[in-house]
Design an enzyme around this catalytic site. Structure first.
Site, PDB file in Angstrom:
ATOM      1  CE  LYS A   1      -4.022  -2.100   0.074  1.00 16.73           C
ATOM      2  NZ  LYS A   1      -4.042  -3.523  -0.035  1.00 16.73           N
TER       3      LYS A   1
HETATM    4  C1  LIG Z   1      -5.225  -4.135   0.564  1.00 21.21           C
HETATM    5  C2  LIG Z   1      -6.800  -4.135   0.723  1.00 21.21           C
HETATM    6  C3  LIG Z   1      -7.583  -4.519   1.859  1.00 21.21           C
HETATM    7  C4  LIG Z   1      -7.008  -5.638   2.848  1.00 21.21           C
HETATM    8  O1  LIG Z   1      -5.919  -5.167   3.404  1.00 21.21           O
HETATM    9  P1  LIG Z   1      -4.908  -5.910   4.142  1.00 21.21           P
HETATM   10  O2  LIG Z   1      -4.134  -5.225   5.158  1.00 21.21           O
HETATM   11  O3  LIG Z   1      -4.143  -6.565   3.220  1.00 21.21           O
HETATM   12  O4  LIG Z   1      -5.784  -7.231   4.937  1.00 21.21           O
HETATM   13  C5  LIG Z   1      -8.787  -4.207   1.862  1.00 21.21           C
HETATM   14  N1  LIG Z   1      -9.561  -3.704   0.686  1.00 21.21           N
HETATM   15  C6  LIG Z   1      -8.721  -3.225  -0.088  1.00 21.21           C
HETATM   16  C7  LIG Z   1      -9.476  -2.356  -1.375  1.00 21.21           C
HETATM   17  C8  LIG Z   1      -7.524  -3.652  -0.283  1.00 21.21           C
HETATM   18  O5  LIG Z   1      -6.782  -2.938  -1.351  1.00 21.21           O
END
Ligand SMILES: *Cc1c(COP(=O)(O)O)cnc(C)c1O
Length: 397
Positions: free
Chosen positions: A186
């Protein structure tokens, strides 16, 4: 998008603070910490950055979505409206609480079509979950007014749009509760981590308690804390929070790099008449974590995606044919492949997925290519990539 690309001295310094005093847990051990409260500090930073009264740091984005729903009282048998184009975490979180995901079509914003949302509302609908996919957002005013009219919650999953805004408000801060992920890919990362933000004090206290076994966090003797209600363990560790604390301070730097690289690519692709771009709602500004564009047909999009792969243009996805983000390939959901028995309510509630088709979503996702914007590219690299992309697309059209 990934903040890990620029991991460096600032991150190491924050992590070393934690390693030196040895308190890896976010709660308690006051005497040993020498003033280091990385999770609390990061929560304060999140409140400032995303302009909300409260922020609760948790172990992942998936946990954040689960906790946001739980904190607002969503549970067994409730319906939660979500888009067909999202990450699997959306339905995982809803189903973890015994609630029923109701998937609806997206429009050219690449998230919830307000008309489809309104048509899907029933007496069981408890929440609408908008997922701000690939750096941009849904039509928030339209979605908010539908939620107000039907008295349902608006939950914002802003995991992929950290730093985007709508009418001057940070994405994540617009709905009743907002969710972020700080996983490794992210825009800012903790390694693994996430957060729930809200202006509602009750939801915040619920999130704070629920994410730590229901602990009330009153006083400084953990063993004496009471449990006002049942919870779970979704805590983040101080080591993870330390990385995030360094990264959030660099968010403006990351966002300006994303915008610069995005703009070079977009300007180049704009010279091709057949290429169009996703709609960003009026008053919205993307986080520029991805560049999304449409080609005239599914077949052309498939060829372009193949062409990109063959010519080394990495980080571009045709989600129609990809297992991550689109309903078409989620057989494990449609077939309810669960390790343990699922409640009758959820089973019956999801039966529609066996036959339901989403031609409107196919129309957009089938023609869409989504390219990740990297922070570590040099300007020359972005320019070279832009010309290569243009050349490949023109060769196919
Ligand atoms: C990455 C992501 C998540 C979940 O995040 P994690 O930290 O990997 O559990 C949820 N929603 C979206 C749209 C994402 O891109």
């Amino acid at each position: 998008m990934p903040g890990f690309e620029l991991f460096g001295d600032a991150e190491r310094k924050e992590v070393n603070d934690v390693l030196e005093n040895g308190v890896l847990m976010r709660y308690g051990f006051d005497g040993m910490r020498h003033g280091h409260w990385k999770s609390k500090e990061l929560e304060t930073q999140l409140q400032h950055t995303f302009k909300t009264k409260h922020a609760q740091l948790v172990s992942s984005g998936t946990a954040a979505v689960t906790i946001a729903l739980a904190s607002a009282g969503v549970g067994a048998g409730d319906e939660v409206i979500m888009p067909t184009f999202t990450f699997v975490a959306s339905f995982e979180a809803i189903m973890a609480l015994g609630a029923i995901p109701i998937l609806v079509d997206i429009d050219d914003t690449l998230t919830l079509d307000p008309v489809a949302v309104e048509n899907a509302i029933t007496s069981k609908t408890k929440a609408v979950m908008v997922v701000q996919m690939c750096g941009s957002m849904g039509n928030m005013d339209a979605l908010q007014s539908i939620c107000n009219k039907h008295n349902v919650l608006l939950i914002e999953d802003a995991c992929q749009a950290i730093g985007g805004t709508y009418k001057g408000k940070p994405l994540g801060s617009i709905g009743d509760l907002g969710c972020f992920s700080f996983d490794f890919v992210k825009t800012i990362t903790c390694g693994e981590g996430g957060a729930v933000i809200t202006n509602n004090e009750t939801y915040y206290l619920n999130a704070d308690h629920y994410s730590d076994h229901g602990h009330d966090h009153i006083g400084n003797d953990r063993g004496a804390e009471t449990h006002p209600f049942l919870g779970f363990n979704y805590r983040i560790s101080e080591l993870h929070a330390a990385v995030g604390l360094a990264q959030i301070k660099r968010l403006p730097e990351f966002l300006s790099l994303q915008k610069k690289h995005y703009s070079i690519l977009r300007d180049a692709l704009s010279t091709i008449q057949e290429v169009t771009f996703r709609t960003v709602p009026e008053g919205g500004e993307e986080s520029y974590a991805f560049l999304n564009f449409f080609l005239p047909t599914l077949e052309i999009a498939q060829s372009v995606s193949k062409g990109f792969k063959e010519h080394g243009v990495d980080g571009c996805f045709h989600y129609y044919d990809n297992n991550w983000h689109y309903i078409r390939k989620w057989d494990h959901l449609k077939d309810l492949k669960s390790l343990f028995p699922i409640s009758v309510e959820v089973k019956e509630g999801l039966a529609y997925l066996k036959t339901k088709e989403f031609p409107q979503s196919d129309h957009y996702i089938g023609r869409n290519i989504s390219c990740l914007i990297k922070l570590s590219w040099t300007e020359d690299e972005v320019k070279a990539r832009a010309s290569k992309m243009v050349e490949i697309i023109k060769g196919i059209l």
